[in-house]
Design an enzyme around this catalytic site. Sequence first.
Site, PDB file in Angstrom:
ATOM      1  N   GLN A 161      11.187  26.277  34.270  1.00 51.43           N
ATOM      2  CA  GLN A 161      10.800  26.647  32.906  1.00 51.43           C
ATOM      3  C   GLN A 161      11.349  25.678  31.865  1.00 51.43           C
ATOM      4  OE1 GLN A 161      11.776  30.794  32.291  1.00 51.43           O
ATOM      5  NE2 GLN A 161      10.203  31.489  33.713  1.00 51.43           N
ATOM      6  N   GLU A 218       9.018  -2.089   8.311  1.00 55.40           N
ATOM      7  CA  GLU A 218       7.902  -1.635   7.464  1.00 55.40           C
ATOM      8  C   GLU A 218       8.201  -0.316   6.770  1.00 55.40           C
ATOM      9  OE1 GLU A 218       4.323  -2.287   9.758  1.00 55.40           O
ATOM     10  OE2 GLU A 218       5.099  -4.250  10.310  1.00 55.40           O
TER      11      GLU A 218
HETATM   12  P1  TGC Z   1       7.776  -0.478  -7.245  1.00 55.74           P
HETATM   13  O1  TGC Z   1       8.258  -0.771  -8.645  1.00 55.74           O
HETATM   14  O2  TGC Z   1       7.553   0.926  -6.840  1.00 55.74           O
HETATM   15  O3  TGC Z   1       6.432  -1.283  -6.998  1.00 55.74           O
HETATM   16  C1  TGC Z   1       6.297  -2.638  -7.319  1.00 55.74           C
HETATM   17  C2  TGC Z   1       4.811  -2.904  -7.446  1.00 55.74           C
HETATM   18  O4  TGC Z   1       4.215  -2.655  -6.180  1.00 55.74           O
HETATM   19  C3  TGC Z   1       3.255  -1.584  -6.288  1.00 55.74           C
HETATM   20  N1  TGC Z   1       3.377  -0.797  -5.069  1.00 55.74           N
HETATM   21  C4  TGC Z   1       2.428  -0.739  -4.153  1.00 55.74           C
HETATM   22  N2  TGC Z   1       1.209  -1.325  -4.101  1.00 55.74           N
HETATM   23  C5  TGC Z   1       0.456  -1.076  -3.020  1.00 55.74           C
HETATM   24  N3  TGC Z   1       0.892  -0.285  -2.007  1.00 55.74           N
HETATM   25  C6  TGC Z   1       2.090   0.294  -2.014  1.00 55.74           C
HETATM   26  N4  TGC Z   1       2.489   1.033  -0.981  1.00 55.74           N
HETATM   27  C7  TGC Z   1       2.926   0.072  -3.114  1.00 55.74           C
HETATM   28  N5  TGC Z   1       4.173   0.473  -3.454  1.00 55.74           N
HETATM   29  C8  TGC Z   1       4.429  -0.073  -4.646  1.00 55.74           C
HETATM   30  C9  TGC Z   1       3.652  -0.821  -7.529  1.00 55.74           C
HETATM   31  O5  TGC Z   1       2.569  -0.130  -8.084  1.00 55.74           O
HETATM   32  C10 TGC Z   1       4.109  -1.951  -8.413  1.00 55.74           C
HETATM   33  O6  TGC Z   1       2.960  -2.603  -8.894  1.00 55.74           O
HETATM   34  P2  TGC Z   1       2.952  -3.230 -10.374  1.00 55.74           P
HETATM   35  O7  TGC Z   1       1.544  -3.663 -10.595  1.00 55.74           O
HETATM   36  O8  TGC Z   1       3.399  -2.136 -11.309  1.00 55.74           O
HETATM   37  O9  TGC Z   1       3.916  -4.359 -10.348  1.00 55.74           O
HETATM   38  O10 TGC Z   1       8.747  -1.208  -6.269  1.00 55.74           O
HETATM   39  P3  TGC Z   1      10.225  -0.920  -5.920  1.00 55.74           P
HETATM   40  O11 TGC Z   1      10.944  -2.219  -5.933  1.00 55.74           O
HETATM   41  O12 TGC Z   1      10.780   0.197  -6.771  1.00 55.74           O
HETATM   42  O13 TGC Z   1      10.094  -0.473  -4.413  1.00 55.74           O
HETATM   43  C11 TGC Z   1       9.955   0.795  -3.992  1.00 55.74           C
HETATM   44  C12 TGC Z   1      10.084   0.884  -2.447  1.00 55.74           C
HETATM   45  C13 TGC Z   1      11.510   1.180  -2.036  1.00 55.74           C
HETATM   46  C14 TGC Z   1       9.181   2.016  -2.023  1.00 55.74           C
HETATM   47  C15 TGC Z   1       9.655  -0.446  -1.782  1.00 55.74           C
HETATM   48  O14 TGC Z   1      10.563  -1.446  -2.077  1.00 55.74           O
HETATM   49  C16 TGC Z   1       9.535  -0.359  -0.290  1.00 55.74           C
HETATM   50  O15 TGC Z   1       8.524   0.063   0.245  1.00 55.74           O
HETATM   51  N6  TGC Z   1      10.566  -0.834   0.461  1.00 55.74           N
HETATM   52  C17 TGC Z   1      10.488  -0.986   1.893  1.00 55.74           C
HETATM   53  C18 TGC Z   1      10.276  -2.427   2.218  1.00 55.74           C
HETATM   54  C19 TGC Z   1       9.635  -2.642   3.556  1.00 55.74           C
HETATM   55  O16 TGC Z   1       8.865  -1.854   4.042  1.00 55.74           O
HETATM   56  N7  TGC Z   1       9.925  -3.780   4.130  1.00 55.74           N
HETATM   57  C20 TGC Z   1       9.321  -4.168   5.361  1.00 55.74           C
HETATM   58  C21 TGC Z   1       9.300  -5.649   5.438  1.00 55.74           C
HETATM   59  S1  TGC Z   1       8.011  -6.403   6.343  1.00 55.74           S
HETATM   60  C22 TGC Z   1       8.435  -6.082   7.872  1.00 55.74           C
HETATM   61  O17 TGC Z   1       9.286  -5.346   8.178  1.00 55.74           O
HETATM   62  C23 TGC Z   1       7.625  -6.796   8.867  1.00 55.74           C
HETATM   63  S2  TGC Z   1       8.003  -6.211  10.389  1.00 55.74           S
HETATM   64  C24 TGC Z   1       6.881  -6.948  11.334  1.00 55.74           C
HETATM   65  C25 TGC Z   1       7.419  -8.219  11.854  1.00 55.74           C
HETATM   66  O18 TGC Z   1       7.417  -9.257  11.174  1.00 55.74           O
HETATM   67  O19 TGC Z   1       7.799  -8.197  13.071  1.00 55.74           O
END
Ligand code: TGC
Length: 400
Positions: free
Chosen positions: A295, A379
């Site tokens: 189980q 990501e």
């Molecule tokens: P925030 O001020 O919120 O936004 C900045 C600008 O970006 C826009 N935005 C988005 N646009 C499209 N899709 C989304 N999901 C978006 N999120 C935000 C937003 O509207 C703004 O646009 P604008 O026109 O006003 O300038 O940015 P923030 O600095 O406060 O960031 C918020 C947060 C923490 C959510 C963001 O930094 C985040 O998602 N951080 C996580 C970073 C991440 O996922 N890194 C992964 C790196 S790549 C990777 O890992 C590749 S792995 C694959 C490999 O190479 O093996």
Amino acid sequence: MSLALISADREAAAAVDPSDLISFDSLLSTEELALRNRVRTFVREDIKPNIAKWYEEARFPLEIVPELAKLGLLGMHLKGYGCAGGTAVEYGLAAAELEAGDSGIRTFVSVQGSLAMSAISKHGSEEQKQEWLPPMAAGEAIGCFGLTEPTAGSDPSAMTTFARRDGRDWVLNGTKRWIGLANVAHVAVIWAQTDTGVRGFVVPTGTPGFTATPIEPKLSMRASVQCEISLENLRLPAEAVLPNVAGLKGPFSCLNEARYGIAWGTMGAARDAFEDALAYSKERLQFGRPLAGYQLTQQKLVNMALEINKGFLLALHLGRLKDAGKLQPHQISVGKLNNCREAIDICREARTILGGNGITLEHSPLRHANNLESVRTYEGTDEIHTLILGQKLTGVGAFR
Ligand code: TGC
């Protein structure tokens, strides 16, 4: 296609999917099932027999790239320029099958298509698209995506890589880290600060000043390679910048694509771990009868199957929204956060059914669980996606 054939197709698919308690396949079209089954067959024949070896050798099998291209999986959701022009659901189904093989294989397809090709397709000039997308779709050119830095992971706005203008040229300096396949890539999409904010650059990796060094040894994603990239006075012509986007929304728009694929892929890994544990539980005798007859084992298997079924339903719902042009970024976070979290729990639980044999490479659950440590981190970590959803629910940002 005849009705008999359609029904045979559906039966064939269902017959190899013992975790499906809800007739998930009945939600898929004939084309979707056919695509899913093609990728499933490729993974069964070309990935599964070899993955333990590649994992042990800590190498990404470049020799499978032509086959991935032939299956139309490189940039498969992009249209034109030699790309397959598939739907979001088809891309998701393929991601799930590839990650049932190994997260490293799905990651390759994801970095190539959702990140590097997607950046060029969404934000590139016509010349950049013509130059790079056809060879990337054909698997003749490999791409990588340089956003993360040694001290800027969850917060890419803290990046220090800088591109300064020198006449018409750009000169880049900085370091990127955890960049998938950078050591074998032909082209890198590099995001850098400039005097006018973050911009993306299309960088042929043969450009003087570009160095990619694999990060090793690793305990996760061993059948893949992640690198540190050093950019030292790397000079690019004016045309190297992605002309159609400025600011972090550039890379984030690509991350949306990759995170969406992860929502599907992780459930593929979970399903494979479940199937391994289920098969073992039926054969392994303890106290005189199969583990499957106890189980406690049945409870584990049922709990795993419930989450797999729910995870696939969620992924499919997101895919249908995406195909309808209605998917919002916070909804992608629901899929990425939930399905990574559940998948890693499922893989660990599956390992317990395998007992000591579960720590060998003969079985998939611990390999998948180890891989998923990376997948839940890149990501957008669990914490970042939790805060994206917290902000959506409360209206209050809690990142800073
Ligand atoms: P925030 O001020 O919120 O936004 C900045 C600008 O970006 C826009 N935005 C988005 N646009 C499209 N899709 C989304 N999901 C978006 N999120 C935000 C937003 O509207 C703004 O646009 P604008 O026109 O006003 O300038 O940015 P923030 O600095 O406060 O960031 C918020 C947060 C923490 C959510 C963001 O930094 C985040 O998602 N951080 C996580 C970073 C991440 O996922 N890194 C992964 C790196 S790549 C990777 O890992 C590749 S792995 C694959 C490999 O190479 O093996």
